[in-house]
Design a protein around this motif. Structure first.
Motif, short mmCIF file in Angstrom:
data_model
loop_
_atom_site.label_atom_id
_atom_site.label_comp_id
_atom_site.label_asym_id
_atom_site.label_seq_id
_atom_site.Cartn_x
_atom_site.Cartn_y
_atom_site.Cartn_z
N PRO A 574 -0.83 13.10 -7.09
CA PRO A 574 -0.96 14.52 -6.68
C PRO A 574 -2.22 15.15 -7.26
O PRO A 574 -2.43 15.17 -8.46
CB PRO A 574 0.30 15.17 -7.27
N LEU A 575 -3.09 15.62 -6.42
CA LEU A 575 -4.28 16.38 -6.80
C LEU A 575 -4.29 17.63 -5.93
O LEU A 575 -3.29 17.94 -5.27
CB LEU A 575 -5.54 15.53 -6.56
N ASP A 576 -5.41 18.36 -5.93
CA ASP A 576 -5.51 19.50 -5.01
C ASP A 576 -5.25 19.02 -3.58
O ASP A 576 -4.59 19.68 -2.79
CB ASP A 576 -6.89 20.15 -5.11
N LYS A 577 -5.79 17.85 -3.28
CA LYS A 577 -5.50 17.17 -2.03
C LYS A 577 -4.91 15.82 -2.41
O LYS A 577 -5.58 15.00 -3.02
CB LYS A 577 -6.77 16.98 -1.20
N PRO A 578 -3.63 15.57 -2.10
CA PRO A 578 -2.96 14.35 -2.56
C PRO A 578 -3.77 13.09 -2.24
O PRO A 578 -4.32 12.94 -1.16
CB PRO A 578 -1.63 14.37 -1.82
N PHE A 579 -3.83 12.19 -3.21
CA PHE A 579 -4.56 10.94 -3.09
C PHE A 579 -3.53 9.82 -2.87
O PHE A 579 -2.78 9.46 -3.77
CB PHE A 579 -5.38 10.70 -4.37
N ASN A 580 -3.47 9.31 -1.65
CA ASN A 580 -2.57 8.21 -1.30
C ASN A 580 -3.33 6.89 -1.46
O ASN A 580 -4.29 6.63 -0.72
CB ASN A 580 -2.05 8.35 0.12
N ALA A 581 -2.91 6.10 -2.42
CA ALA A 581 -3.65 4.88 -2.75
C ALA A 581 -2.82 3.64 -2.47
O ALA A 581 -1.59 3.66 -2.51
CB ALA A 581 -4.06 4.91 -4.22
N ARG A 582 -3.53 2.52 -2.17
CA ARG A 582 -2.88 1.24 -1.92
C ARG A 582 -3.10 0.31 -3.12
O ARG A 582 -4.23 0.15 -3.58
CB ARG A 582 -3.48 0.59 -0.67
N VAL A 583 -2.01 -0.26 -3.62
CA VAL A 583 -2.10 -1.19 -4.76
C VAL A 583 -2.48 -2.57 -4.23
O VAL A 583 -1.72 -3.21 -3.51
CB VAL A 583 -0.76 -1.27 -5.52
N ILE A 584 -3.69 -3.04 -4.61
CA ILE A 584 -4.16 -4.33 -4.11
C ILE A 584 -4.17 -5.42 -5.19
O ILE A 584 -4.36 -6.59 -4.88
CB ILE A 584 -5.58 -4.21 -3.51
N GLY A 585 -3.98 -5.03 -6.46
CA GLY A 585 -4.02 -6.04 -7.51
C GLY A 585 -3.40 -5.55 -8.80
O GLY A 585 -3.31 -4.35 -9.06
N ILE A 586 -2.94 -6.52 -9.62
CA ILE A 586 -2.39 -6.23 -10.94
C ILE A 586 -3.23 -7.00 -11.96
O ILE A 586 -3.36 -8.22 -11.87
CB ILE A 586 -0.91 -6.64 -11.05
N VAL A 587 -3.80 -6.26 -12.94
CA VAL A 587 -4.62 -6.92 -13.97
C VAL A 587 -3.80 -7.08 -15.24
O VAL A 587 -2.83 -6.35 -15.48
CB VAL A 587 -5.90 -6.11 -14.27
N LYS A 588 -4.20 -8.05 -16.02
CA LYS A 588 -3.55 -8.27 -17.31
C LYS A 588 -3.76 -7.04 -18.19
O LYS A 588 -4.81 -6.40 -18.15
CB LYS A 588 -4.17 -9.50 -17.99
N ASP A 589 -2.73 -6.68 -18.97
CA ASP A 589 -2.87 -5.55 -19.89
C ASP A 589 -4.07 -5.75 -20.80
O ASP A 589 -4.28 -6.84 -21.35
CB ASP A 589 -1.61 -5.41 -20.75
N PHE A 590 -4.87 -4.69 -20.96
CA PHE A 590 -5.97 -4.73 -21.92
C PHE A 590 -5.96 -3.43 -22.72
O PHE A 590 -5.55 -2.38 -22.23
CB PHE A 590 -7.32 -4.94 -21.20
N ASN A 591 -6.39 -3.51 -23.94
CA ASN A 591 -6.40 -2.34 -24.82
C ASN A 591 -7.61 -1.48 -24.52
O ASN A 591 -8.74 -1.88 -24.80
CB ASN A 591 -6.41 -2.77 -26.29
N PHE A 592 -7.37 -0.33 -23.93
CA PHE A 592 -8.46 0.60 -23.68
C PHE A 592 -8.43 1.76 -24.67
O PHE A 592 -9.26 2.66 -24.61
CB PHE A 592 -8.42 1.13 -22.24
N GLN A 593 -7.47 1.73 -25.60
CA GLN A 593 -7.37 2.72 -26.67
C GLN A 593 -7.28 1.99 -28.00
O GLN A 593 -7.13 0.77 -28.06
CB GLN A 593 -6.15 3.62 -26.48
N SER A 594 -7.31 2.75 -29.08
CA SER A 594 -7.19 2.19 -30.43
C SER A 594 -5.91 1.37 -30.57
O SER A 594 -4.90 1.65 -29.91
CB SER A 594 -7.17 3.34 -31.45
#
Length: 791
Positions: A574-594
């Protein structure tokens, strides 16, 4: 002067103890007085917006809508002043001649800034500095960068956000290190005078764009004002908003230590646990030094029995002798204090301040509470060190002293032995702490994070020209000899700016408002550049317009959304104009935070997405000729935008900043641990000296009867090693409890293992053996005839 070795050990031990205490005390005092230098700090509060979703999830944000502050100031007489700070992002700042250009945060403030905050002014008028449009105040550091002088009142600077130059109306002294507010420039709020901004703020009750501070009148009940503000907000809040706001007034003095649960909190967040720990350690190190003095004075006592007896016979009273011994103690303490003050000032200037990133001082201008504390602690240290030896020695009878019939400390649990156990309990705890902290830091540095952060050069995109030509620049970067891969993205793992969150809804999963997930805009080369594994599905196709509505998700997001295998499932953002996205892939979990936080769900959208535009190039470079590669990349960017400043950093260095405070504390613990063990060894040396004096005739008799040097050393050492073993038994559970609690602050942590305690105990035993053996061999090698003849 008569007992130079003992005097040196006493003075050295007290000097090290006092120096350690002073450095830690200055550090702790600086932390505890965060933001307290403002005159009205006790009546100043920061507005916190606690948002609650329909599912009951809460987030705290240190900001409020424009009208919350504007109407509160006009409607509530209890409020003396309100200040709003508004961040507009980074901007190109330069002199009007363009001789010096820098990228800095563009932040505005309402006019009352100096009526709440008492930052020291070098030039300018506090009352009018932020009143007029196109006014700006800057710190001395920024003035030096732009003009090479601080006397810049009335000069002009310009920003690429506005065609009109800004007039410098005040110059601040560089902000104190113990302020949660940190800025180099502050623009007047009235400078933003466009119609769009005026329309926005006229009805803004719900945004979190304005960091708001409130100054209350003396003796005003903050809770009552908080209630009024919330009542006002409820009456005006937009009914379409899908969360409930509740405003809290956070005391200014609480911001540093009580903001860990607040998102986007500026400045460093303190940790009271470390403050308590450091305070206790400082007292313990000083106490250990005092214990050493007691032990060494007692050891020296057998050499002074006749002196004391003669003094008593010639008329000295117990009061006279007590005063004499206390005077000796305070003389030693005074000498140690002078040396400690000099050593502390030296360490502050040449190491401690730069290492801890503070501005600590010890001089005439130092807070009077510091000097009062120093005097108090010296008196206490002197009394702790000297009272027991003074009272004990002064009460003995002259006849016993002349006959040397004094037997000090009978039994295995004498005061001196108990104190040595106490010293080694602290030493073993410190060794365990250092071992576990070091292992945890090593684990963090070597853990598989799901991507490779080494040799990644991150380049900021700071202009529209560069952003518009990103594909061309990326292609040119890729042609450089030492560049392996190039990617563009909106943010990067280890992001120091805000990483945006979005609501994500899967039509097949019933959730009223969706799941909170982080969002990262990337291109088709992102996975390869960062070496992130694609578990299932496919990657984005380079240059594909069809993938503009495609997303990748990590394993955690897939579990939350109930997606086991990607098959173009539709998810809604949900945004000002809803963004409908298609899931095309699943990546391995990676640490993007501490690693203090566990892996959170994240959505990777294609670079042309409606959430966030690209903001960085990430370049994987070869390890050789890095300087030349950077120059070549700078040349590429300047071909696109001549005025673009080349800003870059290495990603692994950025990640190190997550654990910077941990490394500082680790180093402090290491140094204090070494000093603790060193001072404890001095205490053990004192007790061994005392024991050798007491048992010299016994040792002589044993040698006459055939005892070997090795046998005497073993006999001599056994009693002391028992003390170390007792200390290890006491220290182990305490150390386990302390480090178990510390490790809970990491989502990924090592296991505490038995060998860590065995190692600490072994180190303590070896150190004790070495210390005791020095004295034991000396006693064992003494001529038995000489030992037996001694009085």
């Amino acid at each position: 002067m008569k007992n130079k070795i003992f005097s040196f050990i006493n003075i050295f031990g007290l000097t090290i103890g006092l120096t350690s205490f002073l450095l830690i005390a200055l550090y702790v005092f600086d932390e505890l007085t965060y933001d307290s230098f403002h005159k009205h700090a006790g009546n100043t509060y920061r507005v916190i917006d606690r948002k609650t979703t329909a599912e009951g999830k809460q987030t705290k944000i240190p900001a409020a809508g424009y009208q919350v502050s504007e109407k509160s100031k006009s409607d509530f007489p209890e409020i003396k002043e309100i200040v709003r700070l508004f961040a507009l992002g980074r901007t190109n700042i330069s002199t009007v001649e363009n001789t010096n250009v820098f990228y800095e945060e563009l932040r505005t403030s309402s006019p009352g800034f100096f009526r709440i905050f008492d930052f020291e002014l070098l030039y300018g008028d506090r009352a009018t500095a932020l009143r007029d449009p196109h006014s700006v105040i800057l710190t001395a550091e920024m003035a030096q960068k732009l003009f090479h002088t601080t006397d810049v009142l009335g000069k002009l600077i310009k920003s690429d956000r506005d065609i009109t130059p800004f007039k410098i109306t005040a110059v601040l002294k560089n902000l104190p290190s113990n302020s949660h507010l940190s800025f180099k420039l502050l623009f007047s709020e009235s400078s933003i005078n466009n119609a769009a901004f005026r329309n926005f703020v006229s009805t803004d009750w719900n945004s979190d764009g304005f960091t708001t501070y409130i100054l209350l009148n003396d003796k005003t009940n903050a809770h009552n004002v908080e209630t009024k503000i919330n009542r006002l907000a409820v009456q005006n809040q937009d009914a379409a908003v899908k969360y409930q706001s509740h405003f809290l007034l956070q005391p200014l003095k609480d911001i540093h230590f009580y903001s860990a649960d607040i998102e986007n909190n500026p400045g460093k967040t303190g940790n009271l646990t470390y403050i308590y720990t450091f305070s206790i350690i400082a007292l313990f190190v000083l106490l250990i030094a005092c214990i050493n003095y007691m032990n060494l004075t007692t050891a020296l006592f057998t050499k002074r029995t006749k002196e004391i007896a003669v003094r008593k016979v010639t008329g000295a009273s117990r009061k006279n002798l007590t005063a004499q011994f206390l005077t000796e103690t305070f003389l030693i303490t005074a000498i140690a204090l002078l040396l400690a003050l000099g050593l502390t000032r030296f360490l502050l200037s040449f190491w401690f301040n730069s290492f801890t990133e503070k501005q600590l001082t010890l001089g005439i201008g130092t807070d009077y509470r510091i000097w009062f504390g120093i005097m108090l602690i010296v008196i206490i240290a002197g009394l702790l060190s000297g009272v027991y030896p003074a009272l004990f020695q002064a009460r003995l009878q002259p006849l016993l002293l002349l006959k040397s019939k004094i037997n000090i400390g009978k039994g295995n649990l004498s005061i001196r032995r108990s104190l040595v156990v106490f010293q080694f309990v602290l030493s073993i705890i410190m060794i365990v702490v250092i071992t576990i902290v070091y292992r945890q830091m090593q684990y963090i540095n070597t853990k598989d994070m799901g991507f490779r952060k080494d040799h990644l050069l991150v380049v900021d995109i700071n202009s529209g020209k560069v952003r518009g030509a990103a594909e061309t620049i990326k292609s040119e970067f890729g042609k450089l000899a030492h560049v392996k891969d190039v990617s563009v993205s909106s943010r990067v793992p280890g992001e120091w700016k805000d990483l945006p969150k979005v609501k994500v809804k899967n039509e097949n999963i019933q959730a009223a408002d969706g799941n909170d997930m982080y969002f990262l805009g990337v291109d088709a080369h992102f996975l390869k550049t960062y070496q992130i594994t694609l578990n299932k599905g496919r990657n984005f196709a380079a240059g594909s317009l069809g993938d503009s509505a495609a997303v990748l998700i990590n394993e955690t997001a897939a579990r939350e959304l109930g997606i086991k295998s990607p098959s173009e499932q539709l998810i809604k953002i949900p945004l000002d104009k809803p963004f409908n996205a298609r899931v095309i892939g699943i990546v391995k979990d990676f640490n993007f935070q501490s690693l203090h936080q566990s892996v959170a769900p994240i959505v990777l959208g294609f670079q042309n997405n409606p959430v966030q535009s690209i903001d960085y190039f990430t370049v994987r470079v070869a390890s050789d000729n890095i300087g030349q590669t950077i120059e070549e990349m700078n040349t590429v960017l300047h071909k696109v935008d001549q005025n673009h400043l080349f800003e870059y950093h290495f990603l692994d260095k950025q990640w190190d900043l997550f654990y910077h405070e941990d490394h500082i504390r680790q180093t402090i613990f290491l140094i204090v641990a070494i000093l603790t063990v060193l001072i404890a060894c001095l205490g053990l040396f004192g007790l061994a000296t005392y024991a050798a004096e007491q048992r010299r005739k016994e040792i002589g008799i044993r040698k006459v009867l055939g005892a070997t040097v090795t046998g005497i050393v073993a006999l001599f050492s056994t009693d002391f090693l028992k003390l170390v073993v007792i200390a290890m038994v006491i220290a182990s559970p305490i150390a386990w409890w302390a480090m178990h609690n510390w490790l809970q602050s990491f989502a990924y942590r090592i296991a505490i293992q038995w060998w860590m305690f065995a190692l600490a105990g072994t180190i303590a035993v070896l150190i004790a053996m070495f210390t005791i053996s020095l004295q034991a061999f000396r006693a064992a090698l003494m001529n038995p005839v000489k030992s037996l003849r001694m009085d």
